[in-house]
Write an enzyme that holds these catalytic residues in place. Structure first.
Site, PDB file in Angstrom:
ATOM      1  N   ALA A 263       0.790  -1.232   0.000  1.00 37.88           N
ATOM      2  CA  ALA A 263       0.000   0.000   0.000  1.00 37.88           C
ATOM      3  C   ALA A 263       0.824   1.284   0.000  1.00 37.88           C
ATOM      4  O   ALA A 263       0.276   2.363   0.205  1.00 37.88           O
ATOM      5  CB  ALA A 263      -1.003   0.030   1.152  1.00 37.88           C
ATOM      6  N   ALA A 264       2.125   1.204  -0.280  1.00 38.04           N
ATOM      7  CA  ALA A 264       2.927   2.438  -0.400  1.00 38.04           C
ATOM      8  C   ALA A 264       2.304   3.344  -1.460  1.00 38.04           C
ATOM      9  O   ALA A 264       2.148   4.555  -1.257  1.00 38.04           O
ATOM     10  CB  ALA A 264       4.372   2.106  -0.769  1.00 38.04           C
ATOM     11  N   GLY A 265       1.941   2.748  -2.581  1.00 36.43           N
ATOM     12  CA  GLY A 265       1.341   3.522  -3.666  1.00 36.43           C
ATOM     13  C   GLY A 265       0.001   4.134  -3.262  1.00 36.43           C
ATOM     14  O   GLY A 265      -0.326   5.253  -3.668  1.00 36.43           O
ATOM     15  N   ASP A 266      -0.767   3.417  -2.464  1.00 33.01           N
ATOM     16  CA  ASP A 266      -2.069   3.941  -2.027  1.00 33.01           C
ATOM     17  C   ASP A 266      -1.895   5.137  -1.094  1.00 33.01           C
ATOM     18  O   ASP A 266      -2.597   6.146  -1.207  1.00 33.01           O
ATOM     19  CB  ASP A 266      -2.878   2.845  -1.316  1.00 33.01           C
TER      20      ASP A 266
HETATM   21  P1  ADP Z   1       3.222   0.734  -5.528  1.00 31.51           P
HETATM   22  O1  ADP Z   1       3.085   0.440  -4.079  1.00 31.51           O
HETATM   23  O2  ADP Z   1       1.957   1.190  -6.175  1.00 31.51           O
HETATM   24  O3  ADP Z   1       3.949  -0.322  -6.323  1.00 31.51           O
HETATM   25  P2  ADP Z   1       5.726   2.229  -5.389  1.00 31.51           P
HETATM   26  O4  ADP Z   1       6.383   0.978  -4.956  1.00 31.51           O
HETATM   27  O5  ADP Z   1       6.280   2.933  -6.574  1.00 31.51           O
HETATM   28  O6  ADP Z   1       4.155   2.049  -5.620  1.00 31.51           O
HETATM   29  O7  ADP Z   1       5.763   3.233  -4.129  1.00 31.51           O
HETATM   30  C1  ADP Z   1       5.063   4.445  -4.110  1.00 31.51           C
HETATM   31  C2  ADP Z   1       5.911   5.506  -3.439  1.00 31.51           C
HETATM   32  O8  ADP Z   1       6.191   5.096  -2.100  1.00 31.51           O
HETATM   33  C3  ADP Z   1       7.276   5.744  -4.069  1.00 31.51           C
HETATM   34  O9  ADP Z   1       7.194   6.718  -5.101  1.00 31.51           O
HETATM   35  C4  ADP Z   1       8.103   6.237  -2.877  1.00 31.51           C
HETATM   36  O10 ADP Z   1       7.921   7.629  -2.702  1.00 31.51           O
HETATM   37  C5  ADP Z   1       7.484   5.488  -1.708  1.00 31.51           C
HETATM   38  N1  ADP Z   1       8.264   4.269  -1.407  1.00 31.51           N
HETATM   39  C6  ADP Z   1       8.023   3.015  -1.828  1.00 31.51           C
HETATM   40  N2  ADP Z   1       8.956   2.143  -1.390  1.00 31.51           N
HETATM   41  C7  ADP Z   1       9.814   2.880  -0.643  1.00 31.51           C
HETATM   42  C8  ADP Z   1      11.009   2.582   0.103  1.00 31.51           C
HETATM   43  N3  ADP Z   1      11.516   1.343   0.176  1.00 31.51           N
HETATM   44  N4  ADP Z   1      11.626   3.617   0.754  1.00 31.51           N
HETATM   45  C9  ADP Z   1      11.141   4.878   0.700  1.00 31.51           C
HETATM   46  N5  ADP Z   1      10.024   5.223   0.022  1.00 31.51           N
HETATM   47  C10 ADP Z   1       9.372   4.247  -0.650  1.00 31.51           C
END
Ligand code: ADP
Length: 327
Positions: A263-266
């Protein structure tokens, strides 16, 4: 450019999130079962999920006045989900209970190495209709930002975009999970926010095809040519790439010790919507969203990991601009 938004009661924006609600039924096992095999000794957890729900919770916690348009089933999981949204301060007037239909469910198996196997039954999410969107028209037409994903029927997404465009509202489409999108829909989007995989898939579907999509900057430009006013490609730990008619800008991720990137993207999308609704520019909003997402990856869970506004601001103050403390 305002790159470190301050909290005041007057800067709250209104967000309408339109999307899915799932209950994630997670069983952790030593190894994933092969077809016909039973694996014993698992640990079970039922966690709220669905991209729409995750983004609505992230937006509410980031400080947006958030209305959620969605469907749940006629079951205890659906009613519990609505109660949970209310407890987050989310307006639930346009969440409908669907008779004779289950709430969306994701059955998730996770093994000791973190590898997973997931089966989704969309349930009530698949029934979110044009009429449901029409009922929410007053909210959509009055929103500062309308935030959509693709776990609901495309017809509902398209109608929401149409209403928002006609009313001059800003539209963010998080094209997840990736699927081919009609040109008319893409042309109605202000900000398209794919992750790297989704960006690659969408660019390959476009008229220019894979030839122009050799690198992520090429991919972002290809997507921009498909019609959205801006593209923000999220790149996990590598941050995000912002593409507009004015050019490209890299927004780095905040270095953190990741525990769970679910859910980082969410969280990113919900927080981005709040900043844009408050009138911040796209790069500043992206930086705020990256901070919120960075906090979320240091915590377990999907909705549970979404940070509150005060936490995001404290994080930004500590990480970004020590001199801003006196500002
Ligand atoms: P999704 O979860 O949709 O695949 P991402 O993996 O690209 O999306 O993550 C979305 C955002 O979350 C990234 O642009 C970044 O800002 C943040 N993020 C994700 N993973 C990390 C990480 N390991 N460390 C720091 N920020 C992160």
């Amino acid at each position: 450019m305002t790159d470190h938004p301050a909290t005041t009661d007057t800067n709250t924006g209104t967000i309408v999130v339109i999307g899915s609600i799932n209950v994630d039924l997670v069983v952790r096992v030593a190894s994933l079962p092969r077809p016909g095999e039973t694996v014993l000794g698992g640990r079970f957890a039922s966690v709220p999920g669905g991209k729409g729900a995750n983004q609505a919770v992230a937006a509410a916690r980031a400080g947006g006045h958030t209305t959620f348009v969605a469907r749940v089933g006629d079951d205890s999981m659906g009613r519990a989900a609505i109660d949970a949204f209310r407890a987050e301060g989310i307006k639930t007037d346009f969440i409908s209970i669907t008779p004779h239909c289950p709430t969306g469910v994701a059955l998730i198996l996770v093994d000791a190495a973190g590898e997973n196997s997931i089966a989704v039954a969309g349930g009530a999410n698949d029934r979110l209709s044009r009429e449901d969107i029409e009922r929410a028209r007053p909210a959509i037409a009055a929103a500062d930002v309308v935030l959509l994903q693709l776990e609901i029927p495309l017809e509902a997404v398209a109608h929401a975009v149409e209403i928002a465009r006609a009313a001059g509202r800003r539209v963010i489409l998080n094209p997840a999970p990736a699927r081919p999108l009609p040109a008319t829909l893409l042309a109605g989007i202000d900000i398209l926010t794919p992750n790297e995989t989704e960006a690659t898939a969408l660019a390959a579907d476009g008229p220019a095809g894979e030839a122009s999509a050799a690198d992520i900057e090429g991919i972002a430009r290809t997507l921009l040519d498909l019609g959205p006013r801006a593209v923000v490609v999220t790149l996990g730990a590598a941050g995000a790439l912002v593409a507009t008619g004015q050019g490209l800008a890299q927004v780095p991720a905040f270095p953190v010790e990741p525990r769970d990137t679910v859910a980082a993207g969410d969280v990113f999308n919900g927080s981005l919507a709040v900043m844009l609704a408050e009138g911040h520019d796209l790069v500043a909003a992206t930086r705020f969203a990256a901070a919120a997402a960075a906090i979320s990856v240091t915590r377990e869970g999907a909705q549970a990991s979404a940070p509150h506004r005060s936490e995001i601001e404290a994080f930004l103050t500590a990480r970004l601009r020590p001199e801003a403390e006196g500002a």
